[in-house]
Design a protein around this motif. Structure first.
Motif, mmCIF file in Angstrom:
data_model
loop_
_atom_site.group_PDB
_atom_site.id
_atom_site.type_symbol
_atom_site.label_atom_id
_atom_site.label_comp_id
_atom_site.label_asym_id
_atom_site.label_seq_id
_atom_site.Cartn_x
_atom_site.Cartn_y
_atom_site.Cartn_z
ATOM 1 N N GLU A 254 13.245 -36.263 -2.721
ATOM 2 C CA GLU A 254 12.944 -37.208 -1.641
ATOM 3 C C GLU A 254 14.085 -37.251 -0.628
ATOM 4 N N ALA A 255 15.317 -37.290 -1.101
ATOM 5 C CA ALA A 255 16.467 -37.341 -0.199
ATOM 6 C C ALA A 255 16.577 -36.067 0.627
ATOM 7 N N ALA B 137 8.460 -35.125 -2.006
ATOM 8 C CA ALA B 137 8.219 -34.917 -0.582
ATOM 9 C C ALA B 137 7.293 -35.975 -0.011
ATOM 10 N N LEU B 138 6.224 -36.295 -0.734
ATOM 11 C CA LEU B 138 5.270 -37.288 -0.253
ATOM 12 C C LEU B 138 5.936 -38.651 -0.085
ATOM 13 N N ARG B 139 6.776 -39.014 -1.023
ATOM 14 C CA ARG B 139 7.477 -40.298 -0.924
ATOM 15 C C ARG B 139 8.349 -40.353 0.329
ATOM 16 N N ALA B 140 9.092 -39.290 0.578
ATOM 17 C CA ALA B 140 9.970 -39.262 1.750
ATOM 18 C C ALA B 140 9.183 -39.345 3.043
ATOM 19 N N LEU C 204 -0.054 -43.578 -4.130
ATOM 20 C CA LEU C 204 0.676 -43.910 -2.910
ATOM 21 C C LEU C 204 -0.259 -44.346 -1.784
ATOM 22 N N GLY C 205 -1.564 -44.241 -2.026
ATOM 23 C CA GLY C 205 -2.529 -44.609 -1.003
ATOM 24 C C GLY C 205 -2.833 -43.504 -0.022
ATOM 25 N N LEU C 206 -2.496 -42.259 -0.384
ATOM 26 C CA LEU C 206 -2.700 -41.129 0.517
ATOM 27 C C LEU C 206 -4.040 -40.447 0.219
#
Length: 284
Positions: A84-85, A109-112, A152-154
């Motif tokens: 994520e970072a 990646a999705l979180r970022a 994540l709601g995606l």
């Protein structure tokens, strides 16, 4: 690790690059053939044999920067935080292009990108739906990554799936997910209306190489027959990307095998052709 297309391109600063290649050599939950930790390096090595002209355009003109490999030691959550970072840092300058490693790396990646962009759509090329809530007790499994995307709601749209469990069939029905399975693609071709109505304008493309037929890429953990062919994949990418804003992408699940450099080369070509499709068709 070396740079993507290092044999052809000079090193370029991140702020002058659109494409930001991030190796993520993570392998913790593969359930059949192993070796995905070696996938990113194999792709980078094979990229030295690519031509900068992809047959239609030269995506390297937009700049390609290769970042250091993500530290994939520690717990699954620690690895996701590291990914994520890295993706958040790359997204400051351009489009992150994540190289796996097993498919679970996509979650980082999705979180970022959700923190940066809010809602976007996930387009998944895959032989498997990856919708299990957990596999072998692991919610971070490669077999659960699209379930985590839904958490994540995606919205998720899958292409090429041809191996599902009963739980995944139920999730598809419950969530009313749209998809283009491999059988439908083989029998009916690419539909005129591909992405469903209302699918977000911003998209992330995750490409598990087992979505392709094993005649294209055999070096993957579970090479399921009956997959997407090479030119089908390119045309599907063109249709998907046209008019959309691609905020990131990945190529995952290459598991290199001795004497099979064809698979490594095809995966590297896929990464570069995705860049070319983004260059020619994406809205920016």
């Amino acid at each position: 690790m070396n740079r993507f297309l290092a044999s052809e391109l000079p090193e370029i600063a991140p702020e002058k690059s659109l494409f930001h290649v991030i190796p993520a050599p993570y392998e913790a939950s593969v359930s059949y053939g192993g070796g995905t930790a070696n996938g990113p390096q194999a792709i980078l090595n094979a990229s030295d044999q690519l031509e900068v002209w992809d047959g239609i355009s030269n995506p390297s003109e937009l700049g390609i920067c290769t970042h250091p490999a993500v530290d994939c030691s520690g717990t699954a959550e620690q690895v996701m935080e590291n990914i994520e970072a890295a993706v958040a840092n790359a997204a400051q300058h351009g489009i992150p292009v994540l190289l796996g490693g097993e498919h679970s790396v996509t979650l980082g990646a999705l979180r970022a990108l959700q923190k940066k962009h809010g809602t976007f759509g996930v387009v998944q090329f895959d032989a498997h739906a990856d919708l299990r809530n957990a596999y072998e007790g692991n919610p971070y499994s490669h077999a659960s990554v699209m379930r985590r995307a839904l958490d994540l709601g995606l919205p998720v749209y899958s292409i090429g799936v041809r191996a599902l469990c009963a739980e995944e069939v139920a999730v598809r029905k419950e969530k009313k997910l749209a998809f283009l399975d491999a059988r439908d693609l083989a029998l009916n071709g690419i539909p005129a209306a591909l992405l469903p109505d209302g699918f977000p304008q911003r998209i992330y493309i995750t490409f598990d190489v087992d979505g392709l037929d094993p005649s294209v890429i055999r070096a993957t953990g579970t090479p399921v027959p009956g997959g997407v062919q090479w030119w089908q994949a390119i045309r599907l990418l063109e249709r998907i990307v046209a008019g959309h804003t691609v905020i990131g992408c990945d190529v995952v699940e290459l598991a290199p095998m001795p004497e099979d450099h064809a698979s490594d080369f095809a995966a590297a070509q896929l990464v570069y052709n995705m860049m070319g499709v983004i260059q020619r068709f994406a809205k920016r």
